[in-house]
Structure formats: C-alpha cells, structure tokens
Design a protein around this motif. Structure first.
Motif, PDB file in Angstrom:
ATOM      1  N   GLU A 111     -36.170  11.420  -5.853  1.00 43.18           N
ATOM      2  CA  GLU A 111     -36.403  10.321  -6.792  1.00 43.18           C
ATOM      3  C   GLU A 111     -37.901  10.009  -6.906  1.00 43.18           C
ATOM      4  O   GLU A 111     -38.392   9.701  -8.000  1.00 43.18           O
ATOM      5  CB  GLU A 111     -35.635   9.081  -6.344  1.00 43.18           C
ATOM      6  N   GLU A 112     -38.625  10.084  -5.795  1.00 43.21           N
ATOM      7  CA  GLU A 112     -40.077   9.890  -5.836  1.00 43.21           C
ATOM      8  C   GLU A 112     -40.744  10.974  -6.683  1.00 43.21           C
ATOM      9  O   GLU A 112     -41.677  10.688  -7.452  1.00 43.21           O
ATOM     10  CB  GLU A 112     -40.650   9.912  -4.420  1.00 43.21           C
ATOM     11  N   ILE A 129     -39.391  12.723  -9.144  1.00 43.86           N
ATOM     12  CA  ILE A 129     -39.069  12.505 -10.550  1.00 43.86           C
ATOM     13  C   ILE A 129     -39.906  11.360 -11.122  1.00 43.86           C
ATOM     14  O   ILE A 129     -40.424  11.449 -12.247  1.00 43.86           O
ATOM     15  CB  ILE A 129     -37.559  12.220 -10.708  1.00 43.86           C
ATOM     16  N   SER A 130     -40.064  10.288 -10.364  1.00 42.60           N
ATOM     17  CA  SER A 130     -40.876   9.157 -10.838  1.00 42.60           C
ATOM     18  C   SER A 130     -42.344   9.563 -10.986  1.00 42.60           C
ATOM     19  O   SER A 130     -43.038   9.081 -11.895  1.00 42.60           O
ATOM     20  CB  SER A 130     -40.745   7.976  -9.876  1.00 42.60           C
ATOM     21  N   VAL A 178     -38.634  17.587 -15.222  1.00 40.83           N
ATOM     22  CA  VAL A 178     -37.818  16.402 -14.978  1.00 40.83           C
ATOM     23  C   VAL A 178     -36.347  16.709 -15.213  1.00 40.83           C
ATOM     24  O   VAL A 178     -35.473  16.364 -14.402  1.00 40.83           O
ATOM     25  CB  VAL A 178     -38.285  15.235 -15.875  1.00 40.83           C
ATOM     26  N   GLU A 180     -42.591  11.330 -14.277  1.00 34.80           N
ATOM     27  CA  GLU A 180     -42.457  10.380 -15.375  1.00 34.80           C
ATOM     28  C   GLU A 180     -43.748   9.595 -15.576  1.00 34.80           C
ATOM     29  O   GLU A 180     -44.127   9.308 -16.718  1.00 34.80           O
ATOM     30  CB  GLU A 180     -41.283   9.443 -15.099  1.00 34.80           C
ATOM     31  N   GLU A 181     -44.431   9.254 -14.481  1.00 40.18           N
ATOM     32  CA  GLU A 181     -45.734   8.598 -14.604  1.00 40.18           C
ATOM     33  C   GLU A 181     -46.797   9.571 -15.113  1.00 40.18           C
ATOM     34  O   GLU A 181     -47.667   9.198 -15.901  1.00 40.18           O
ATOM     35  CB  GLU A 181     -46.149   8.019 -13.251  1.00 40.18           C
ATOM     36  N   LYS A 206     -33.371  16.748 -12.255  1.00 40.00           N
ATOM     37  CA  LYS A 206     -32.185  15.904 -12.365  1.00 40.00           C
ATOM     38  C   LYS A 206     -30.902  16.721 -12.370  1.00 40.00           C
ATOM     39  O   LYS A 206     -29.895  16.326 -11.777  1.00 40.00           O
ATOM     40  CB  LYS A 206     -32.270  15.054 -13.636  1.00 40.00           C
TER      41      LYS A 206
END
Length: 381
Positions: free
Chosen positions: A135-136, A138-139, A212, A142-143, A216
C-alpha cells in the motif's frame, strides 16, 4: 511497465547498446574505465530485475563521463561500424533531452520497486507487513504521478546544462492523414499536444499508471488474506474487535478453510479460545509468531494454534521457490548429466539449507557412519 510502450522499449534498448559497445572489446572497456571511475555499466537480464536499476543508475549519474568515453571510441576504434554506433549514441541518444528526462524518471521508479522487492523477500516477512508495504508503494506512485514529472524535468534541465544540451523537447513533425470522402469533418479532428505535454501524458503518466494497475492486480490476493486472517495479524487487531465481530471473523475463517464439508477448525471453539486469550493480552502489542509461541505453551487452544500455523505458513512471495530452482540449475550441470535423482535431491537440500548445515558437527556424523559400516562388515564376516 518496461514493455508498456515503444518509447520504454527503445529506452532500455539504448541502455543495452551502451553496455554492449564497451563490453565486446577489452580495449573499449579500458577506455570506459579511464573515463568512468564510479559505478560500472551493467547488462540487462530478463530474469534479474535488479540489473535494470543498476544499469540505469550507472548512466544516470555518469552521463558526462560515458558520453566522453563514447566519443573517444568513435575517434580511435578500428571498426567503422563501432565508430558509427559510438558516435550515434554520443551525439543522438545521450544528447537528446527526451532521453535525459526518461532516465531521470526511470531511476527512482526502478530503485523504489527494487527496494520493496528485496524487502518482501526477507525470510521473516509477514502478510500484514507485506500488505502495508505494498500500500505504501502504491501511494508513492500515486503521489509521483502528480508531481514526479515536474521534479524529473528540473533535474534533467540541470544535467542538460552541464552537457551543453538544449533543455527543450524537440518538436516532432505532424503527420497529416488524408480525409476520406464519406468521413465526418469533425471526426477527423485530433488534439495535438505540445511536445512536453505529449511526453508527460503518453510516456511518464502511462508507465506510472501501468505499475499502479499491475501492483493492484498482482497483489489483490493479499486483500483476500486480509479479509480472512486480518483479525489474527497482531494482538491490537484482536483486541479491537467486539464479541460480535470476533464471532463473525471466526465463522469467516472456518468457511475459508472448509473442504468437502470439513474444516480444520471449529468457529465456536475458536471464538471461545481467542476471547479467553484476548483478555490475558490486555494492551500488550505482539505479533502472530509471539502469539503462536504463547499458545503452544498450553494444550487448551488447539483451534487457535491451527489458525495461526496456517497464517504463518502462507508465502508472501515465491522467492524461496525461485532460489531453489536456481540452485538446481547450478547443481545439474552438463558435467553431472548422469546424476541420480536421490543424489540431486541430497545436494539440493545441502545447498538450499546451507545455514543449517553450518551448525552440524561433521566429526560426529563421520564417526556414526563409520561405526555403522564397521558393524555391517563384522556381520558379513
């Protein structure tokens, strides 16, 4: 992600061409070593993804030195094809602002993926920790999608100024398609983006979106594990559940482990065991390994012990299996083509479990083996 678009394929093709032109000759490799005193150029391997970040890193931080080495090869090499290739790489690819922006974009992406990949392959990695790290990751992407291109553009402009390169994207010639007689005039209109916006949309954002989506979809199984085993991840998760949620979690776990109408655990008994043990933990935060060790000290938690054993035996990655296959490839060489299956299994076990083998007392094993053979010889006599 590396094969997502033609520009990405061309980028790694240039990386490999730079390595190949130096690696095919000791004289050219000597020219490279005279100019580059830091990171060494690396080749790309389809099965070893760490090689990609190493090859990109060597060129990313030594662009000026590598271009100078290519220009020297273009001047002194005796092969005309090599001279032409070296000059093309130095004056076209390494002097192209698009290539500079691309290599600045690729390095942090590959570095972060390689870092998390190694972290997930550790032997003591647990599913809950792996789920948080993914999750880190992927974030992070996204950033990066929001601000990464502008930061890469600023860094590429600094490199371009050092290399005396115009820090602008070259304007490509527009290809106009002839309109058919029955085609609507509005349908043929296409939005033409500026060169910089086109590179950002069709290259940078495209590969980030690819990674990404890939993350997922590839690790969606972890979400299923989190739904089934999430309440067992640590004592905090267990203590945060009320009686109703704890009972429903035990029921969901029983259904997940059910096969042909039979399950390894009983939900009612598991609920009673976890409820009793939860009261003893209090506010102390411990992980699943410590909880299992604590439960095994008593004989009154059979369902909870089975549940935690199943949780801890779920593999986070397939790295251990891949390493086993790599060992077999090294053992089963052409010099050992007549090796029996039993001997191959023994050598593979010795090689894979080498850390356990270091703790074995060889002298004791040799004495035991010799004593058995001595008794066998005396019996036959």
């Amino acid at each position: 992600m590396a094969n997502a678009c033609s520009k990405a394929k061309d980028f790694f093709g240039v990386i490999q061409r730079i390595y190949t032109i130096f690696a095919k000759s000791t004289k050219r490799w000597g020219i490279l070593k005279d100019n580059v005193h830091g990171l060494t150029l690396k080749s790309l391997f389809s099965t070893r993804w760490e090689s990609r970040v190493e090859s990109v890193q060597a060129i990313r931080f030594q662009m000026v030195e590598i271009r100078e080495a290519l220009l020297q090869v273009a001047n002194v090499d005796g092969d005309s094809l090599v001279r032409s290739e070296a000059k093309s790489l130095a004056t076209n690819e390494l002097s192209d602002f698009e290539f500079l922006v691309a290599i600045v974009i690729w390095f942090p992406i590959l570095y972060r993926i390689n870092f998390f990949s190694k972290y997930l392959q550790s032997k003591d990695m647990l599913i809950d920790v792996a789920f948080e790290k993914i999750e880190e990751l992927i974030s992070f992407f996204e950033e990066y999608r929001e601000s990464g291109f502008n930061d890469a553009l600023d860094s590429a402009k600094e490199i371009a100024i050092k290399m005396d390169i115009d820090p602008f994207f070259p304007k490509r010639r527009e290809i106009r398609r002839e309109k058919q007689f029955d085609e609507n005039s509005n349908a043929s209109l296409e939005v033409s983006l500026p060169a910089e916006d086109s590179f950002r949309v069709n290259y940078c954002l495209f590969i980030v979106d690819q990674v990404v989506v890939s993350l997922k979809s590839r690790f969606e199984q972890f979400q299923e594990y989190e739904k089934i085993f999430g309440f067992l991840f640590n004592s905090d998760r267990l203590n945060s559940l009320d009686d109703m949620n704890l009972k429903s979690s035990c029921s969901r776990l029983e259904n997940a482990l059910k096969h042909n109408g039979h399950s390894d655990i009983n939900r009612d008994e598991l609920y009673v065991e976890l409820k009793l043990r939860r009261e003893l933990y209090g506010h102390e935060k411990i992980g699943p390994i410590e909880i299992l060790k604590d439960l095994k000290l008593f004989d009154c938690y059979p369902n909870a012990v089975i549940a935690y054993k199943i949780l801890l035996t779920i593999h986070v990655t397939v790295a251990s299996a891949e390493r086993s296959f790599s060992k077999l490839k090294l053992l089963k060489s052409y010099l050992r083509s007549t090796m029996s299956q039993e001997r191959l299994n023994g050598l593979a076990m010795i090689s894979i479990k080498n850390d356990f083998l270091d703790k074995v007392d060889y002298e004791e094993l040799i004495d035991e083996f010799a004593s058995k053979n001595a008794r066998r010889t005396s019996i036959f006599k």
